[in-house]
Every structure is written in C-alpha cells, then in structure tokens.
Scaffold this motif. Structure first.
Motif, short mmCIF file in Angstrom:
data_model
loop_
_atom_site.label_atom_id
_atom_site.label_comp_id
_atom_site.label_asym_id
_atom_site.label_seq_id
_atom_site.Cartn_x
_atom_site.Cartn_y
_atom_site.Cartn_z
N ASP A 114 0.83 -1.19 0.00
CA ASP A 114 0.00 0.00 0.00
C ASP A 114 0.87 1.25 0.00
OD1 ASP A 114 -2.07 1.74 0.10
OD2 ASP A 114 -2.52 1.43 2.23
N ALA A 115 1.34 1.62 -1.18
CA ALA A 115 2.19 2.79 -1.30
C ALA A 115 2.19 3.28 -2.73
CB ALA A 115 3.62 2.43 -0.88
N PRO A 116 2.34 4.58 -2.94
CA PRO A 116 2.47 5.10 -4.30
C PRO A 116 3.72 4.56 -4.97
CG PRO A 116 2.07 6.86 -2.69
CD PRO A 116 2.38 5.62 -1.92
N GLU A 117 3.78 4.64 -6.29
CA GLU A 117 4.90 4.08 -7.02
C GLU A 117 6.23 4.68 -6.56
OE1 GLU A 117 5.11 1.53 -9.14
OE2 GLU A 117 3.03 1.18 -8.61
N GLN A 118 6.26 5.98 -6.30
CA GLN A 118 7.52 6.60 -5.88
C GLN A 118 7.98 6.04 -4.55
OE1 GLN A 118 9.65 8.55 -7.58
NE2 GLN A 118 10.98 8.22 -5.81
N ARG A 119 7.02 5.78 -3.65
CA ARG A 119 7.39 5.22 -2.35
C ARG A 119 7.90 3.80 -2.51
NH1 ARG A 119 3.31 4.12 2.68
NH2 ARG A 119 4.76 2.93 3.95
N LYS A 120 7.30 3.03 -3.42
CA LYS A 120 7.78 1.67 -3.67
C LYS A 120 9.22 1.71 -4.20
CE LYS A 120 3.17 -0.03 -4.79
NZ LYS A 120 2.30 -0.50 -5.86
N LYS A 121 9.48 2.66 -5.11
CA LYS A 121 10.83 2.79 -5.66
C LYS A 121 11.82 3.12 -4.56
CE LYS A 121 13.48 5.22 -9.21
NZ LYS A 121 13.44 6.24 -10.30
N THR A 122 11.42 4.02 -3.67
CA THR A 122 12.28 4.38 -2.54
C THR A 122 12.52 3.19 -1.63
OG1 THR A 122 11.45 6.65 -2.62
CG2 THR A 122 12.52 5.94 -0.57
#
Length: 265
Positions: free
Chosen positions: A27-35
């Motif tokens: 449960d996270a936006p794509e940018q957070r997943k990348k981080t």
C-alpha cells in the motif's frame, strides 16, 4: 553481497496483477515503492537489514495464494508449522509478529532455515522431514512461498516484462536472519511435477510443457535442479554456503510428496 545495480528493462505497472490478487499489494504510491526498493539495496550493500525492510519483504509474498486460485487463505507464522491437507497451500510470514517476538525466539538458540514452495503436495512433508533432521532443540524458521528458492525479480506477463522484486525480497529476509540468528543448517528446495510459481513466471507456460516433456520427467527435474542451485547462489548470504543443502522435492504420480533428493552444484 552487493546488489548488481539497476536493470535496463522498462518497468511495467503490475497493478492489473495486484487487483486480481495474484501479486501482493504494497500500500504505497509508485515513488514510495521505488524508494523502498532502493533502501533494500542499500541495506544489503552494507549488510545491515532493518526490521522495517523485513516486514516489507514478507509483504511481497502475501498474495501468492492467488497464483493457485486460493486468494485470501491465511498466512502462517515462519516460526510455526505449515498448513496441512490436500487443499492447503502454505505461505509463511510474520503473522503480526514484532521484532522483539522474533528475536526472543531465536536469540541464544541454534537455528535452521527451510526455504520451500507453498505447494500443498510438498510443504508439510518437507517441513516434517527437516524438523526431524534438525531436532527439537533447534529453532526452525520456515520461509514458504510460491516457488521456494526459485524466485525472480522480473517475470513475463502478457508478453511484457514485469518487475516484482521477489528474489530481492528473499535476499532481504535471509540477510536479516543471518544478522540475528546462529544459523547451523539451511535446507533450500524446489519441486518437480509443475511448480505453479515457475508457470506464473513464464506467463502461464508450465516448465515441462516448455521443455516438451511429461510432468516429472528427468528433463523437468534437471531444469528445476539448475534453477534451485542458481537461485541459492544468487539469493543466500555468502556465509551460508557451508551449512546450506540444496534439494529437489519429488512428487509422485498420485500428487503427493515422494522424497527429497540432494542436487549437485
């Protein structure tokens, strides 16, 4: 062990797979997943994995029941026994466990690790055999998910390359275990007669079909052994090499556990 850097393929969205329950939803936006993935790589680079990353890594496999149309089945604790019975696949996870709970279970105890496929035909008997081998005085951590040790970071779906970071997640988990536990034995497995996860990686094509042979044929077994050995070398912490056994679990014609045989490699 250092991560080998960014891949050069285009990363496609896997949202369509997530909403079908086939891949887990982090449960996270794509940018957070990348981080998050970048943080995993940094921690692996220095050999200091955090509990937060372990929690995130386990979430990678929570949707694995969907691979075999059992979405919604419960995840079991890595410190307990697998689910049993002809209809019960078994994915292991933290099951709400805190870091303090986990450390309390392994601190001061010799620890064994089993990495196995969640397949209902194999998981319970595989666990029982390893439990008997290591004895009751050794804490046994079971890491079971689709594919066992055979994990990929990229799969093919609808003829596209999809980033799933499954091998990376298992590297995170095993590195953390190596940091906190006295690991005295590691049993690493995959199985023959059509692994559903391998079929999933290959866009729905079973391995034996790709090879043009029957399920359980020597050619399928040899291909699985090659994958088991390659993935063990890729994923496991380097200092586990002296305590790790790689094995092929064979399934009989009645679709039940037959035996575990050592691989060569």
């Amino acid at each position: 062990m250092s991560y080998q850097g960014e891949r050069t393929y285009k990363e496609y969205s896997n949202w369509d797979l997530m909403v079908k329950g086939v891949l887990p939803v982090i449960d996270a936006p794509e940018q957070r997943k990348k981080t998050m993935i970048e943080q995993w790589k940094k921690e692996l680079e220095v050999g200091e994995v955090t509990w937060k990353s372990v929690q995130e890594a386990f979430a990678t496999y929570e949707g694995d029941y969907g691979i075999v149309d059992h979405a919604g089945d419960p995840v079991v604790s890595v410190l307990g026994e697998p689910r049993r019975g002809d209809h019960h696949y078994s994915v292991s996870g933290l099951a709400g466990m805190s870091e303090q709970d986990f450390l309390a279970a392994v601190e001061g105890k010799k620890t064994a690790v089993l990495i196995a496929c969640m397949d209902k035909r194999a998981i319970a008997d595989t666990y029982d055999q390893v439990r008997e081998e290591v004895g009751e005085d050794v804490e046994l951590i079971t890491l079971s998910m689709g594919g066992g040790i055979v994990q990929e970071d990229v799969i093919t779906r609808d003829k596209q390359r999809v980033t799933v970071n499954r091998a990376l997640a298992l590297r995170v988990i095993t590195q953390y275990i190596d940091q906190v536990a006295d690991v005295v034995k590691v049993v690493v497995t995959g199985h023959d007669r059509q692994c559903g996860a391998v079929k999933f990686y290959k866009d729905g094509t079973p391995l034996h079909q790709e090879l043009g042979v029957e399920k359980g044929a020597p050619e399928e077994q040899a291909a699985m052994i090659d994958m088991i050995n390659a993935k063990a070398n890729e994923i496991l912490p380097a200092n586990w090499s002296g305590v790790a056994d790689t094995r092929l679990v064979t399934i009989n014609h009645d679709d039940h556990f037959h035996r575990m045989v050592p691989t060569e490699g």
